[in-house]
Structures are given as structure tokens and as C-alpha cells.
Design an enzyme around this catalytic site. Structure first.
Site, PDB file in Angstrom:
ATOM      1  N   GLU A  17       0.736  -1.284   0.005  1.00 36.90           N
ATOM      2  CA  GLU A  17      -0.038   0.025  -0.084  1.00 36.90           C
ATOM      3  C   GLU A  17       1.055   1.115   0.169  1.00 36.90           C
ATOM      4  OE1 GLU A  17      -2.538   1.549  -0.289  1.00 36.90           O
ATOM      5  OE2 GLU A  17      -4.240   0.652   0.301  1.00 36.90           O
ATOM      6  N   ASN A 145      -9.624   5.259   2.650  1.00 34.39           N
ATOM      7  CA  ASN A 145      -8.666   4.868   1.872  1.00 34.39           C
ATOM      8  C   ASN A 145      -8.264   6.140   0.864  1.00 34.39           C
ATOM      9  OD1 ASN A 145      -7.396   2.422   1.128  1.00 34.39           O
ATOM     10  ND2 ASN A 145      -9.450   1.357   0.921  1.00 34.39           N
ATOM     11  N   ASP A 193      -9.726   2.156  -4.312  1.00 34.73           N
ATOM     12  CA  ASP A 193      -8.714   1.823  -3.064  1.00 34.73           C
ATOM     13  C   ASP A 193      -7.800   3.256  -3.066  1.00 34.73           C
ATOM     14  OD1 ASP A 193      -6.771   1.100  -1.244  1.00 34.73           O
ATOM     15  OD2 ASP A 193      -7.101  -0.981  -1.765  1.00 34.73           O
TER      16      ASP A 193
END
Length: 282
Positions: A17, A145, A193
Site C-alpha cells: 500500500e 482509503n 482504493d
């Protein structure tokens, strides 16, 4: 020239991420949330580093005076240039962890949370100013997110993934009352996301379970789709010395038969023109 997809770092991150370009160090910073690791990668030398954190780490961003600010399970912490750790905000909530975060044009950190079981309304979004003051900007979100700002800093973009939307609001307004849909992801195309905003004001968003990136124009129109070989891209950010390469993090978690590149850091070379980032603290 057509953009070229390549592998920047072959890795097996459980939940890669938060790619972030650190111009002062000429490196890309990214995390493996569930692996409790902060990774760095220098495209000019190929040098990589990996730092373990004591908790799951949702995001890591450069600090203006060196080191990193990190969004952890129990709050936001800071590693100084020597590696010494300090809590900036410690607020443990059982079953909750930090997720994506971003640094605003004014140097403040916007950091989101979510529950491990993704219970509706179990997360939030806070703003941590460089002077240490905090404010909850959005309560009762589910999977906080992507966060980003328009090139002139006047607009804030935000994703709460289960809504299937990228929302937008004036950056100087209250997100809880002024956010509105900017782009909606149709059922079956995955969930929005992480995101980044390019120099044209277009919003790039990674689609979890959608195996693609999408680019939306400033008026919310879809103008580009980039298919990916991995099912779960998580976020994207422009990097490199000229900010023209788009780096993409990916996740393996929950996939019984992942693609061989799943968990790696990918790069779409010559994807466009990114915006210079801001370090925490301004």
C-alpha cells in the site's frame, strides 16, 4: 509514446500500500500493512531497504526534517532521521487499525482508520497538524482509503471503499457535510482504493478486485483504463526524478491462487506528469 508496465520491485507483500515519492532521498516509500514493513526503493540505483514496525502500518510518509511519519494500528507515530520512534497520537481502539494516509499542501497528515472486520462505520479520518493538534474530519467511515488534492489545493478527493465512490469537496469545507460523488465505480468492476492526482488535475484510482487503474478528468469523466495482471492493485503514485512514472502497489491477502506478480511494486513508465509532494511538517 505508450506507457510501459514493468516490475519495479519483485516482492510478495501481503498488503502492499501507500506508494509515496520522497524527492529529498530520491526514493519511493511504500508499506506492507499486514507484514508490518516499510519498504523503500531507489529507481536510479536499484537500492532497497526494509524496516520492520512493531504494529501493522497503514502508511509511511516523509517528514520535512528527515525520517518518517507512520499510520499504525494504535495511532500515528514518527521516526526521526536517526530512527528513534515517538508517538504523535496514540489512540488504540480494539479491532481497529490505521489505513491509508496523505500529506496535505499545508504539511498536515490526513490519516484514516478501519476495523479489521470492516464493520460499517468503524473507522474515521483525522487531520494531524505539524504542531501536534488533531481533529476528526470524518467519523463513521468503513474503509478509509485514497486521499488527494487538486493541483491548486482547492479540492479534496476521498475514498471510503465500500461506497464504490471517489468523493470530492472544497478543501476548506467540512468533508462530513460538503463531500459529494465525483466518480462512481459500477458493480463488478472492483472497489476504489488508493488514489493520486496528476498535474492535469486528473484523478488516478486503483481498483481492488478490479485488476485495473482508472484515470478520471477533473469533471469526473472516465478517460483512461489501465488493465493490470494482478487482481488487487491497492494504490498508485507518481515518482522518479521527473515524476513521470506511476508506481502501483499490490496485495496478495485473501487470494488462494495469486498471479506471480501479486505483492510486487509495479511501475507504469511514462504514464503522465505527477505533482510534487509535500513532506509532513511542510
Amino acid at each position: 509514446m505508450r506507457a510501459e508496465l514493468a516490475v519495479a520491485v519483485r516482492e510478495q507483500a501481503a498488503l502492499g500500500e501507500g506508494p509515496t515519492w520522497d524527492p529529498a532521498a530520491g526514493r519511493l516509500i511504500w508499506v506492507d500493512i499486514l507484514g508490518s514493513r516499510v519498504h523503500t526503493y531507489s529507481p536510479s540505483t536499484g537500492r532497497r531497504t526494509v524496516m520492520a514496525t512493531e504494529q501493522h502500518v497503514g502508511a509511511a510518509k516523509p517528514r520535512a526534517d528527515g525520517g518518517l511519519v507512520v499510520n499504525l494500528r494504535d495511532g500515528v507515530g514518527s521516526y526521526d532521521a536517526s530512527g528513534a520512534f515517538t508517538w504523535l497520537l496514540r489512540e488504540p481502539v480494539p479491532g481497529r487499525r490505521g489505513n491509508d494516509a496523505a500529506v496535505a499542501p499545508d504539511g498536515a497528515l490526513w490519516a484514516g482508520t478501519m476495523r479489521y472486520d470492516e464493520a460499517p462505520g468503524g473507522g474515521n479520518l483525522i487531520r494531524l497538524a505539524p504542531d501536534g493538534t488533531t481533529r476528526e474530519m470524518l467519523p463513521s467511515v468503513t474503509v478509509s482509503n485514497g486521499i488527494g488534492w487538486s493541483p491548486d489545493g482547492s479540492l479534496l478527493y476521498y475514498v471510503d471503499s465500500p461506497t464504490r465512490r471517489v468523493d470530492v469537496c472544497p478543501a476548506d469545507a467540512e468533508p462530513a457535510t460538503h463531500r459529494r460523488p465525483f466518480a462512481t465505480i459500477e458493480p463488478g468492476a472492483g472497489f476504489p482504493d488508493g488514489l493520486t492526482v496528476d498535474a492535469d488535475g486528473c484523478v488516478w484510482v486503483a481498483l481492488w478486485d478490479g485488476a485495473q487503474l482508472r484515470r478520471y478528468t477533473p469533471d469526473g469523466a472516465l478517460d483512461r483504463v489501465v488493465p493490470l495482471p494482478v487482481r488487487r492493485p491497492t494504490a498508485c503514485a507518481f515518482g522518479g526524478p521527473d515524476l513521470r512514472d506511476l508506481y502501483i502497489t499490490t496485495a496478495r491477502t485473501g487470494l488462494p491462487h495469486p498471479h506471480p506478480l501479486t505483492g510486487s511494486l509495479l511501475v507504469l513508465r511514462g504514464a503522465g506528469q505527477g505533482l510534487p509532494g509535500v513532506a509532513f511538517g511542510g
